[in-house]
Design a protein around this motif. Structure first.
Motif, PDB file in Angstrom:
ATOM      1  N   ASP A  29       0.800  -1.232   0.000  1.00 21.55           N
ATOM      2  CA  ASP A  29       0.000   0.000   0.000  1.00 21.55           C
ATOM      3  C   ASP A  29       0.830   1.278   0.000  1.00 21.55           C
ATOM      4  O   ASP A  29       0.282   2.371  -0.095  1.00 21.55           O
ATOM      5  N   LYS A  30       2.167   1.163   0.079  1.00 21.51           N
ATOM      6  CA  LYS A  30       3.023   2.349   0.044  1.00 21.51           C
ATOM      7  C   LYS A  30       4.114   2.274  -1.023  1.00 21.51           C
ATOM      8  O   LYS A  30       4.965   3.142  -1.102  1.00 21.51           O
ATOM      9  N   CYS A  31       4.088   1.241  -1.843  1.00 22.21           N
ATOM     10  CA  CYS A  31       5.198   1.036  -2.777  1.00 22.21           C
ATOM     11  C   CYS A  31       4.713   0.451  -4.103  1.00 22.21           C
ATOM     12  O   CYS A  31       3.862  -0.428  -4.134  1.00 22.21           O
ATOM     13  N   PHE A  32       5.279   0.971  -5.200  1.00 25.21           N
ATOM     14  CA  PHE A  32       5.025   0.398  -6.520  1.00 25.21           C
ATOM     15  C   PHE A  32       6.282   0.488  -7.371  1.00 25.21           C
ATOM     16  O   PHE A  32       7.206   1.247  -7.070  1.00 25.21           O
ATOM     17  N   VAL A  33       6.324  -0.337  -8.396  1.00 29.30           N
ATOM     18  CA  VAL A  33       7.442  -0.329  -9.330  1.00 29.30           C
ATOM     19  C   VAL A  33       6.868  -0.087 -10.724  1.00 29.30           C
ATOM     20  O   VAL A  33       5.782  -0.558 -11.047  1.00 29.30           O
ATOM     21  N   PHE A  34       7.587   0.721 -11.503  1.00 37.37           N
ATOM     22  CA  PHE A  34       7.146   0.962 -12.873  1.00 37.37           C
ATOM     23  C   PHE A  34       8.356   0.990 -13.787  1.00 37.37           C
ATOM     24  O   PHE A  34       9.491   1.198 -13.359  1.00 37.37           O
ATOM     25  N   GLY A  35       8.091   0.754 -15.042  1.00 41.28           N
ATOM     26  CA  GLY A  35       9.140   0.812 -16.050  1.00 41.28           C
ATOM     27  C   GLY A  35       8.606   1.453 -17.309  1.00 41.28           C
ATOM     28  O   GLY A  35       7.473   1.191 -17.711  1.00 41.28           O
TER      29      GLY A  35
END
Length: 130
Positions: A43-49
């Motif tokens: 709920d506090k972290c995401f990864v994107f590319g």
């Protein structure tokens, strides 16, 4: 290296935008069209590319209700923050500006300035999708 997006006026209250931006799943709606990956880790972290760029993991690092949301890199290899400043103009009209602040060597800064500038501009422009 400091970059700022253009200020964008969104027809939503600052409270609504604040709630939307602190729910990191909503960042998928803000991503530019050249997104190659988006994954919520918690709920506090995401990864994107983005196509042609390395993947970046972002953490929700802080928030000031209805006025600011602070995201930061989860890795010390590329230390930066991304701040969303919310300024409510009227009840259902809020000005949003994104600020990117990174500590990079001059060569790295030169290489990423253009792509990061376009990225934060796309995020700001897509605020109307929230």
């Amino acid at each position: 290296m400091n970059l700022e997006s253009p200020k964008v006026t969104v027809a939503k209250s600052s409270a609504y935008l604040f709630e939307s931006l602190t729910n990191i799943q909503n960042f998928e709606k803000l991503m530019p069209e050249n997104i190659a990956k988006f994954e919520v880790l918690d709920d506090k972290c995401f990864v994107f590319g983005l196509k042609g760029m390395p993947e970046i993991k972002l953490l929700l690092k802080g928030a000031t209700p209805n006025s600011q949301v602070l995201l930061g890199a989860a890795s010390d290899k590329l230390p930066f923050t991304l701040t969303a400043d919310l300024n409510e103009i009227e009840a259902e009209k809020t000005e949003v500006q994104l600020k990117f602040d990174g500590d990079f060597n001059p060569m790295m800064a030169m290489m990423i300035k253009g792509p990061i500038g376009k990225f934060i501009e796309a995020l700001a422009t897509n605020m109307t999708k929230l």
